[in-house]
Scaffold this motif. Sequence first.
Motif, PDB file in Angstrom:
ATOM      1  N   CYS A 180      71.001  20.286  49.896  1.00 59.26           N
ATOM      2  CA  CYS A 180      72.233  20.031  49.130  1.00 59.26           C
ATOM      3  C   CYS A 180      73.436  20.662  49.810  1.00 59.26           C
ATOM      4  O   CYS A 180      74.582  20.321  49.484  1.00 59.26           O
ATOM      5  CB  CYS A 180      72.102  20.537  47.694  1.00 59.26           C
ATOM      6  N   GLN A 181      73.196  21.564  50.729  1.00 50.97           N
ATOM      7  CA  GLN A 181      74.293  22.214  51.437  1.00 50.97           C
ATOM      8  C   GLN A 181      74.569  21.547  52.783  1.00 50.97           C
ATOM      9  O   GLN A 181      75.471  21.953  53.508  1.00 50.97           O
ATOM     10  CB  GLN A 181      73.982  23.707  51.630  1.00 50.97           C
ATOM     11  N   SER A 237      73.716  22.536  43.098  1.00 53.42           N
ATOM     12  CA  SER A 237      74.547  23.719  42.856  1.00 53.42           C
ATOM     13  C   SER A 237      74.084  24.949  43.614  1.00 53.42           C
ATOM     14  O   SER A 237      74.560  26.054  43.331  1.00 53.42           O
ATOM     15  CB  SER A 237      74.558  24.038  41.361  1.00 53.42           C
ATOM     16  N   CYS A 238      73.129  24.786  44.507  1.00 54.27           N
ATOM     17  CA  CYS A 238      72.608  25.908  45.294  1.00 54.27           C
ATOM     18  C   CYS A 238      71.982  26.969  44.379  1.00 54.27           C
ATOM     19  O   CYS A 238      72.135  28.163  44.577  1.00 54.27           O
ATOM     20  CB  CYS A 238      73.713  26.515  46.161  1.00 54.27           C
ATOM     21  N   CYS A 298      68.537  21.555  40.435  1.00 56.12           N
ATOM     22  CA  CYS A 298      69.854  22.004  39.974  1.00 56.12           C
ATOM     23  C   CYS A 298      70.960  21.001  40.275  1.00 56.12           C
ATOM     24  O   CYS A 298      72.117  21.241  39.932  1.00 56.12           O
ATOM     25  CB  CYS A 298      70.196  23.372  40.557  1.00 56.12           C
TER      26      CYS A 298
END
Length: 107
Positions: free
Chosen positions: A87-88, A43-44, A40
């Motif tokens: 990603c976070q 974008s979580c 993604c």
Amino acid sequence: MPRVTYISHDGKQTVLDVPVGTSVMQAAVLNGIDGIVAECGGSCMCATCHVFVQEDQLPKTPEMELGEDAMLDGTAVPRRPNSRLSCQLVMTPAMEGLVVTMPETQT
Ligand code: FES
């Protein structure tokens, strides 16, 4: 620049300098690290950037938001107490020396 050590499922270690403000996922993808898919794009929304953070380093990672927590329930390899979506994990100076291990598969 803070360093991050990525350990693949087969034990291969790669150390990267990751700029503050860049996510652990972005640095991995830009440098061709195997084991982080990131479908993604950060974008979580996909949970294919799942990593295990070295347990004693969890306190220096950003607090987990509800959306990340929910996505971690759908990872290909079941979540563990030290699971995060890379990603976070946006780098801060305090995260110097972070060590993450990739799961056997992301899909
Ligand atoms: S890249 Fe998709 S959830 Fe992290």
